[in-house]
Design a protein around this motif. Structure first.
Motif, mmCIF file in Angstrom:
data_model
loop_
_atom_site.group_PDB
_atom_site.id
_atom_site.type_symbol
_atom_site.label_atom_id
_atom_site.label_comp_id
_atom_site.label_asym_id
_atom_site.label_seq_id
_atom_site.Cartn_x
_atom_site.Cartn_y
_atom_site.Cartn_z
ATOM 1 N N ASN A 1 -34.864 -45.637 -32.954
ATOM 2 C CA ASN A 1 -34.283 -46.657 -32.080
ATOM 3 C C ASN A 1 -33.437 -46.019 -30.989
ATOM 4 O OD1 ASN A 1 -35.404 -48.802 -33.483
ATOM 5 N ND2 ASN A 1 -33.620 -49.067 -34.790
ATOM 6 N N ARG B 1 -35.614 -44.609 -28.325
ATOM 7 C CA ARG B 1 -36.207 -45.673 -27.511
ATOM 8 C C ARG B 1 -35.222 -46.224 -26.492
ATOM 9 N NH1 ARG B 1 -39.278 -50.130 -30.784
ATOM 10 N NH2 ARG B 1 -39.928 -50.683 -28.683
ATOM 11 N N ARG C 1 -30.731 -51.998 -23.265
ATOM 12 C CA ARG C 1 -31.999 -51.797 -23.971
ATOM 13 C C ARG C 1 -31.854 -52.083 -25.460
ATOM 14 N NH1 ARG C 1 -33.815 -46.096 -21.179
ATOM 15 N NH2 ARG C 1 -34.475 -46.954 -19.181
ATOM 16 N N ALA D 1 -31.873 -55.784 -26.005
ATOM 17 C CA ALA D 1 -33.228 -56.317 -25.859
ATOM 18 C C ALA D 1 -34.055 -56.043 -27.115
ATOM 19 C CB ALA D 1 -33.905 -55.712 -24.639
ATOM 20 N N LEU D 2 -33.976 -54.829 -27.645
ATOM 21 C CA LEU D 2 -34.736 -54.499 -28.853
ATOM 22 C C LEU D 2 -34.275 -55.327 -30.051
ATOM 23 C CD1 LEU D 2 -35.350 -50.639 -28.934
ATOM 24 C CD2 LEU D 2 -37.036 -52.461 -29.132
ATOM 25 N N THR E 1 -35.277 -59.228 -29.098
ATOM 26 C CA THR E 1 -36.670 -59.603 -28.835
ATOM 27 C C THR E 1 -37.684 -58.668 -29.471
ATOM 28 O OG1 THR E 1 -36.894 -58.286 -26.818
ATOM 29 C CG2 THR E 1 -35.985 -60.514 -26.582
ATOM 30 N N GLY E 2 -37.240 -57.472 -29.865
ATOM 31 C CA GLY E 2 -38.172 -56.491 -30.422
ATOM 32 C C GLY E 2 -38.914 -55.709 -29.354
ATOM 33 N N GLU E 3 -38.565 -55.922 -28.079
ATOM 34 C CA GLU E 3 -39.239 -55.241 -26.974
ATOM 35 C C GLU E 3 -38.216 -54.678 -26.007
ATOM 36 O OE1 GLU E 3 -41.775 -58.058 -25.070
ATOM 37 O OE2 GLU E 3 -43.085 -58.268 -26.785
ATOM 38 N N LEU E 4 -38.635 -53.626 -25.290
ATOM 39 C CA LEU E 4 -37.810 -53.060 -24.227
ATOM 40 C C LEU E 4 -38.215 -53.660 -22.894
ATOM 41 C CD1 LEU E 4 -37.715 -49.261 -25.103
ATOM 42 C CD2 LEU E 4 -35.811 -50.849 -25.126
ATOM 43 N N PRO E 5 -37.249 -53.992 -22.042
ATOM 44 C CA PRO E 5 -37.608 -54.495 -20.716
ATOM 45 C C PRO E 5 -38.236 -53.388 -19.873
ATOM 46 C CG PRO E 5 -35.227 -54.241 -20.900
ATOM 47 C CD PRO E 5 -35.814 -53.933 -22.239
ATOM 48 N N THR E 6 -39.321 -53.687 -19.206
ATOM 49 C CA THR E 6 -39.992 -52.696 -18.386
ATOM 50 C C THR E 6 -40.777 -53.383 -17.276
ATOM 51 O OG1 THR E 6 -41.550 -50.845 -18.374
ATOM 52 C CG2 THR E 6 -42.022 -52.631 -19.901
#
Length: 172
Positions: A49, A52, A148, A151-152, A155-160
């Motif tokens: 984590n 990431r 980040r 967000a993880l 939502t379980g996702e990274l903004p990109t």
């Protein structure tokens, strides 16, 4: 007076760069995460984590029980690598640098504090970093890492912007 102190810190950093030594800076950033404190603490203990959320800033690996190796990308294409131990504190976690050679690495640390957010909105996470990086980068990097991480956790996702279907040619 804070403006004068900040200006002095920046000038000291610039002079340090010129003579080859960067000052140690301690900047903190805070964000509220809609997750319970125990889940947030568990998140920050996982080196995957951490890597990431660091993204382009660096990577983290485990070198032993409660020992982490941080590889951070410093300005000018330099890489800062240091070992740390994970310690529980009264309000969160601290990654304390393991002294090596002259002991300078022992002065480096990253502290993550957790507290209950107002109106039961989750957990306030405050990230402090004392690293031999210029002050402004450390503050900006700390905010990006917290953003980040939030967000993880939420939502379980990274903004990109990668693979953005807007037909733009660049990442932005």
């Amino acid at each position: 007076m804070q403006i004068v102190d900040k200006a002095l810190e920046e000038v000291t950093g610039l002079v340090g760069k010129v003579v080859g030594k960067a000052p140690i800076s301690d900047n903190g950033q805070t964000l509220t995460v809609a997750a319970p404190p125990d889940r947030v603490a568990e998140f920050w203990r996982d080196p995957h984590n951490l890597s990431r959320v660091l993204g382009d800033f660096g990577a983290v690996s485990v070198t032993g029980p409660d020992r982490y190796r941080w590889t951070l990308n410093a300005p000018g294409g330099q890489t800062l690598t240091w070992e740390s131990t994970l310690e529980d504190t009264a309000h969160g976690l601290r990654f304390r640098g393991v002294p090596q050679g002259d002991g300078a690495a022992g002065a480096s640390w990253i502290r993550v504090d957790f507290g209950t957010a107002p109106q039961q909105l989750g957990t306030e996470v405050r990230l402090h970093a004392r690293l031999p990086l210029p002050g402004l980068l450390t503050g900006a990097a700390a905010f990006t890492v917290l953003y980040r991480a939030r967000a993880l956790l939420q939502t379980g996702e990274l903004p990109t912007l990668h693979h953005n279907p807007s037909a733009r040619t660049g990442d932005r």
